[in-house]
Design a protein around this motif. Structure first.
Motif, PDB file in Angstrom:
ATOM      1  N   GLU A  25       0.844  -1.204   0.000  1.00 49.16           N
ATOM      2  CA  GLU A  25       0.000   0.000   0.000  1.00 49.16           C
ATOM      3  C   GLU A  25       0.877   1.251   0.000  1.00 49.16           C
ATOM      4  OE1 GLU A  25      -3.229   2.321   2.806  1.00 49.16           O
ATOM      5  OE2 GLU A  25      -2.781   0.229   3.246  1.00 49.16           O
ATOM      6  N   ARG A  28       2.338   1.688  -3.552  1.00 52.26           N
ATOM      7  CA  ARG A  28       1.347   2.206  -4.515  1.00 52.26           C
ATOM      8  C   ARG A  28       1.100   3.698  -4.285  1.00 52.26           C
ATOM      9  NH1 ARG A  28      -1.141  -2.594  -3.250  1.00 52.26           N
ATOM     10  NH2 ARG A  28      -2.566  -1.549  -1.806  1.00 52.26           N
ATOM     11  N   THR A  29       0.934   4.074  -3.029  1.00 52.42           N
ATOM     12  CA  THR A  29       0.631   5.471  -2.706  1.00 52.42           C
ATOM     13  C   THR A  29       1.781   6.392  -3.047  1.00 52.42           C
ATOM     14  OG1 THR A  29      -0.848   4.768  -0.924  1.00 52.42           O
ATOM     15  CG2 THR A  29      -0.051   7.038  -0.843  1.00 52.42           C
ATOM     16  N   ALA A  32       2.455   6.692  -6.794  1.00 57.22           N
ATOM     17  CA  ALA A  32       1.381   7.462  -7.437  1.00 57.22           C
ATOM     18  C   ALA A  32       1.584   8.963  -7.223  1.00 57.22           C
ATOM     19  CB  ALA A  32       0.020   7.031  -6.898  1.00 57.22           C
TER      20      ALA A  32
END
Length: 93
Positions: A25, A28-29, A32
């Protein structure tokens, strides 16, 4: 991490807490948001290894700061106290 959050709370007088998140997580964060995926994959790996106990050297201490900078390292408490405004910002999430 809970101990670090408690220390920040003690120094700033503000409520801080640590919430465990999955390394995937985090990856991904942060990617991004534009972070370099190659470097962040390394960071994610450290998080994964710390969580599963395979990063044994995480508790070791080294003289790297002193060797590189010529100055003794400071404690986390000292760092937070010297930079308390960064930890007291109303913009924190």
């Amino acid at each position: 991490m809970p101990e670090i959050a408690a220390l920040i709370a003690a120094v700033t007088g503000l409520p801080w807490r640590a919430e465990a998140r999955e390394p995937a997580e985090f990856f991904r964060t942060i990617t991004a948001l534009g972070a370099d995926p190659v470097y962040m994959a390394c960071v994610r790996n450290v998080f994964e290894r710390t969580r599963n106990g395979s990063l044994k050297e995480a508790a070791d201490t080294f003289d790297t700061v002193q060797r590189v900078t010529g100055h003794a390292p400071i404690t986390l408490r000292d760092y937070i106290e010297k930079n308390h405004t960064a930890f007291s910002s109303t913009n924190r999430t």
